[in-house]
Design an enzyme around this catalytic site. Structure first.
Site, mmCIF file in Angstrom:
data_model
loop_
_atom_site.group_PDB
_atom_site.id
_atom_site.type_symbol
_atom_site.label_atom_id
_atom_site.label_comp_id
_atom_site.label_asym_id
_atom_site.label_seq_id
_atom_site.Cartn_x
_atom_site.Cartn_y
_atom_site.Cartn_z
ATOM 1 C CE1 TYR A 23 -0.184 5.339 -5.287
ATOM 2 C CE2 TYR A 23 0.063 6.828 -3.434
ATOM 3 C CZ TYR A 23 0.470 5.707 -4.127
ATOM 4 O OH TYR A 23 1.521 4.965 -3.660
ATOM 5 C CE LYS B 50 -0.351 2.064 -3.827
ATOM 6 N NZ LYS B 50 0.277 0.781 -4.157
ATOM 7 C CB SER C 190 -0.933 -0.063 1.210
ATOM 8 O OG SER C 190 -1.709 1.091 1.336
HETATM 9 N N1 LIG Z 1 8.163 5.016 -4.541
HETATM 10 C C1 LIG Z 1 7.363 5.488 -3.606
HETATM 11 O O1 LIG Z 1 7.528 6.613 -3.122
HETATM 12 C C2 LIG Z 1 6.272 4.628 -3.057
HETATM 13 C C3 LIG Z 1 5.731 3.573 -3.775
HETATM 14 N N2 LIG Z 1 4.694 2.845 -3.246
HETATM 15 C C4 LIG Z 1 4.121 1.734 -3.996
HETATM 16 O O2 LIG Z 1 5.102 0.739 -4.187
HETATM 17 C C5 LIG Z 1 4.886 0.077 -5.422
HETATM 18 C C6 LIG Z 1 6.143 0.123 -6.256
HETATM 19 O O3 LIG Z 1 6.473 1.464 -6.491
HETATM 20 P P1 LIG Z 1 7.848 1.933 -7.142
HETATM 21 O O4 LIG Z 1 8.883 0.922 -6.869
HETATM 22 O O5 LIG Z 1 8.028 3.340 -6.769
HETATM 23 O O6 LIG Z 1 7.420 1.915 -8.688
HETATM 24 P P2 LIG Z 1 8.231 1.722 -10.063
HETATM 25 O O7 LIG Z 1 7.493 2.535 -11.062
HETATM 26 O O8 LIG Z 1 9.680 1.979 -9.885
HETATM 27 O O9 LIG Z 1 7.981 0.181 -10.387
HETATM 28 C C7 LIG Z 1 6.702 -0.262 -10.669
HETATM 29 C C8 LIG Z 1 6.746 -1.691 -11.125
HETATM 30 O O10 LIG Z 1 5.417 -2.145 -11.364
HETATM 31 C C9 LIG Z 1 5.299 -2.619 -12.706
HETATM 32 N N3 LIG Z 1 3.955 -2.355 -13.171
HETATM 33 C C10 LIG Z 1 3.326 -1.153 -13.250
HETATM 34 N N4 LIG Z 1 2.090 -1.300 -13.752
HETATM 35 C C11 LIG Z 1 1.936 -2.626 -14.000
HETATM 36 C C12 LIG Z 1 0.895 -3.405 -14.542
HETATM 37 N N5 LIG Z 1 -0.251 -2.864 -14.942
HETATM 38 N N6 LIG Z 1 1.074 -4.756 -14.652
HETATM 39 C C13 LIG Z 1 2.225 -5.313 -14.262
HETATM 40 N N7 LIG Z 1 3.244 -4.637 -13.740
HETATM 41 C C14 LIG Z 1 3.113 -3.296 -13.628
HETATM 42 C C15 LIG Z 1 6.396 -1.865 -13.467
HETATM 43 O O11 LIG Z 1 6.826 -2.500 -14.640
HETATM 44 P P3 LIG Z 1 6.136 -2.248 -16.095
HETATM 45 O O12 LIG Z 1 5.910 -0.774 -16.200
HETATM 46 O O13 LIG Z 1 7.114 -2.786 -17.078
HETATM 47 O O14 LIG Z 1 4.868 -3.027 -16.074
HETATM 48 C C16 LIG Z 1 7.505 -1.881 -12.420
HETATM 49 O O15 LIG Z 1 8.134 -3.145 -12.392
HETATM 50 C C17 LIG Z 1 3.682 0.767 -6.056
HETATM 51 O O16 LIG Z 1 2.533 0.024 -5.763
HETATM 52 C C18 LIG Z 1 3.643 2.119 -5.380
HETATM 53 O O17 LIG Z 1 2.346 2.671 -5.353
HETATM 54 C C19 LIG Z 1 4.192 3.093 -2.013
HETATM 55 C C20 LIG Z 1 4.693 4.111 -1.269
HETATM 56 C C21 LIG Z 1 5.766 4.974 -1.723
HETATM 57 C C1 LIG Z 2 1.439 10.298 14.690
HETATM 58 C C2 LIG Z 2 1.210 10.815 13.370
HETATM 59 C C3 LIG Z 2 2.397 10.779 12.465
HETATM 60 C C4 LIG Z 2 1.986 11.334 11.172
HETATM 61 C C5 LIG Z 2 3.036 11.342 10.124
HETATM 62 C C6 LIG Z 2 2.357 11.701 8.864
HETATM 63 C C7 LIG Z 2 3.235 11.929 7.704
HETATM 64 C C8 LIG Z 2 2.488 11.507 6.487
HETATM 65 C C9 LIG Z 2 2.952 12.065 5.222
HETATM 66 C C10 LIG Z 2 2.211 11.465 4.046
HETATM 67 C C11 LIG Z 2 3.096 10.595 3.231
HETATM 68 C C12 LIG Z 2 2.509 10.152 1.951
HETATM 69 C C13 LIG Z 2 3.561 9.369 1.194
HETATM 70 C C14 LIG Z 2 3.058 8.795 -0.061
HETATM 71 C C15 LIG Z 2 4.123 7.994 -0.760
HETATM 72 C C16 LIG Z 2 3.633 7.427 -2.031
HETATM 73 O O1 LIG Z 2 2.837 6.538 -2.022
HETATM 74 C C17 LIG Z 2 4.069 8.029 -3.319
HETATM 75 N N1 LIG Z 2 5.384 8.524 -3.272
HETATM 76 C C18 LIG Z 2 3.920 7.014 -4.413
HETATM 77 O O2 LIG Z 2 4.813 7.145 -5.459
#
Ligand SMILES: NC(=O)C1=CN([C@@H]2O[C@H](COP(=O)(O)OP(=O)(O)OC[C@H]3O[C@@H](n4cnc5c(N)ncnc54)[C@H](OP(=O)(O)O)[C@@H]3O)[C@@H](O)[C@H]2O)C=CC1
Ligand SMILES: CCCCCCCCCCCCCCCC(=O)[C@@H](N)CO
Length: 308
Positions: free
Chosen positions: A165, A169, A151
């Site tokens: 988004y 999640k 998530s």
């Molecule tokens: N980076 C961040 O700040 C954060 C990320 N997340 C979550 O973590 C997960 C990974 O994120 P992150 O590593 O940043 O993302 P990236 O974009 O770096 O990687 C995403 C991966 O998912 C694959 N993907 C995307 N869409 C599809 C699809 N429809 N079917 C199959 N594969 C797919 C991509 O490959 P391809 O495009 O080739 O399919 C790639 O391998 C996500 O769910 C994101 O929401 C959560 C919190 C913070």
């Molecule tokens: C006791 C209370 C403590 C509260 C702390 C709150 C701080 C929250 C900030 C929100 C962070 C959102 C990150 C989203 C990351 C993400 O999913 C994307 N980067 C995806 O690419």
């Protein structure tokens, strides 16, 4: 507390989104532990490159394998099932499924095209339902398994700019809680991870067109390396922990938003009982600062509009 021990050298893992970012970092961590891994994503070139990169961490070349399968997790369930079956035929039964494929979009509610709301649910939510649906039957019959949902902290609190988004999640948590109750008698444990901003190609992409508010609010819980996020997710998964957080703010949020989630660690349970109220108070300070950010950006925008 846990009644299964996963022997890592016989553990076969499927990681969706394993060709990039957090998913790839997770594949590397599991391979370092001695597991065999199949990564799944759409782009075959990226998959092949990641496969080579991940293979470099293999310790036991005879027993460990790294494979890839190309699939879109979000479109056609039958296609996902076929790809999962292919992964199983290459590696054997799947012990751990990590649903990490996902993407994000930000913008104000009004500015986001309506299709984006559907797309987010399709990729982030249904894209986790489909692979899970495809593995659960076999896990149940073997009475062993771990299912992970990636998530986000934006799945624990709503953030400016994340109206499309964030709900996708949040949905994962509802799925995880319901599913955990169903599959526990079959010795299957579910983990839902809530990462903060993490340094990945996905994050870099996300910066384009990201409202300043979203950026400023998100950065208050820090910026982490994919490797450290992956380490926490792996550890909590192997320990059968339901909630997985990263960093100090992540820990406070996990405690504050624990709700009726299963208690999978005595320490966690005790912390929740005693600290939830305290963290609610702490959250008030964060909320005040978020309000200030929104007001400040609002004023700046108005001024820009006036002067242009
Ligand atoms: N980076 C961040 O700040 C954060 C990320 N997340 C979550 O973590 C997960 C990974 O994120 P992150 O590593 O940043 O993302 P990236 O974009 O770096 O990687 C995403 C991966 O998912 C694959 N993907 C995307 N869409 C599809 C699809 N429809 N079917 C199959 N594969 C797919 C991509 O490959 P391809 O495009 O080739 O399919 C790639 O391998 C996500 O769910 C994101 O929401 C959560 C919190 C913070
Ligand atoms: C006791 C209370 C403590 C509260 C702390 C709150 C701080 C929250 C900030 C929100 C962070 C959102 C990150 C989203 C990351 C993400 O999913 C994307 N980067 C995806 O690419």
């Amino acid at each position: 507390m846990l009644d299964i021990t996963i022997k890592c050298h016989t553990t076969d893992i499927v990681i969706t989104g394993g060709s990039s970012g957090i998913g790839k970092a997770l594949a590397i961590e599991f391979v370092k532990k001695g597991a065999s891994v199949t990564i799944a994503a759409r782009d075959q070139e990226k998959l092949k490159e990641a496969e080579t990169e991940i293979k470099a961490f293999i310790k036991d070349a005879e027993n460990q394998k790294v494979h890839w399968v190309a699939m879109d997790v979000s479109k056609d369930y039958m296609d996902v099932e076929r790809s999962i079956n292919k992964a199983e035929s290459q590696l054997g039964p799947i012990s751990i499924l990590v649903n990490c494929a996902g993407t994000s979009i930000s913008g104000t509610f009004e500015d986001l095209p309506v299709e984006k709301f559907q797309q987010m649910m399709q990729i982030n939510y249904l894209g986790s339902v489909y692979p899970t649906r495809a593995v659960v039957k076999s896990m149940k019959s073997r009475r062993q398994g771990r299912i992970v949902f990636v998530s986000s902290q934006a799945g624990q609190l709503g953030v400016y700019g994340y109206t499309a988004y964030s709900p996708s999640k949040y949905a994962l948590r509802g799925l995880a809680e319901s599913l955990q109750m169903e599959v526990k008698p079959y010795n299957i444990y579910v983990t839902v991870a809530f990462p903060p901003d993490t340094d990945t190609p996905g994050f870099t992409n996300e910066q384009i067109g990201k409202p300043k508010e979203t950026q400023l609010i998100s950065q208050s819980s820090g910026f982490f390396k994919a490797e450290s996020v992956a380490k926490s997710v792996m550890e909590d998964t192997l320990n059968g922990r339901f909630l997985c957080s990263v960093g100090l703010d992540g820990w406070m949020l996990r405690c504050l938003t624990c709700g009726m989630t299963p208690i999978t660690s005595a320490l966690d349970g005790i912390q929740q009982v005693f600290l939830m109220g305290v963290f609610r108070l702490v959250s008030a300070f964060y909320l005040v600062s978020f309000d200030r950010i929104v007001q400040q950006c609002h004023r700046e925008r108005k001024q820009k509009e006036k002067s242009s």
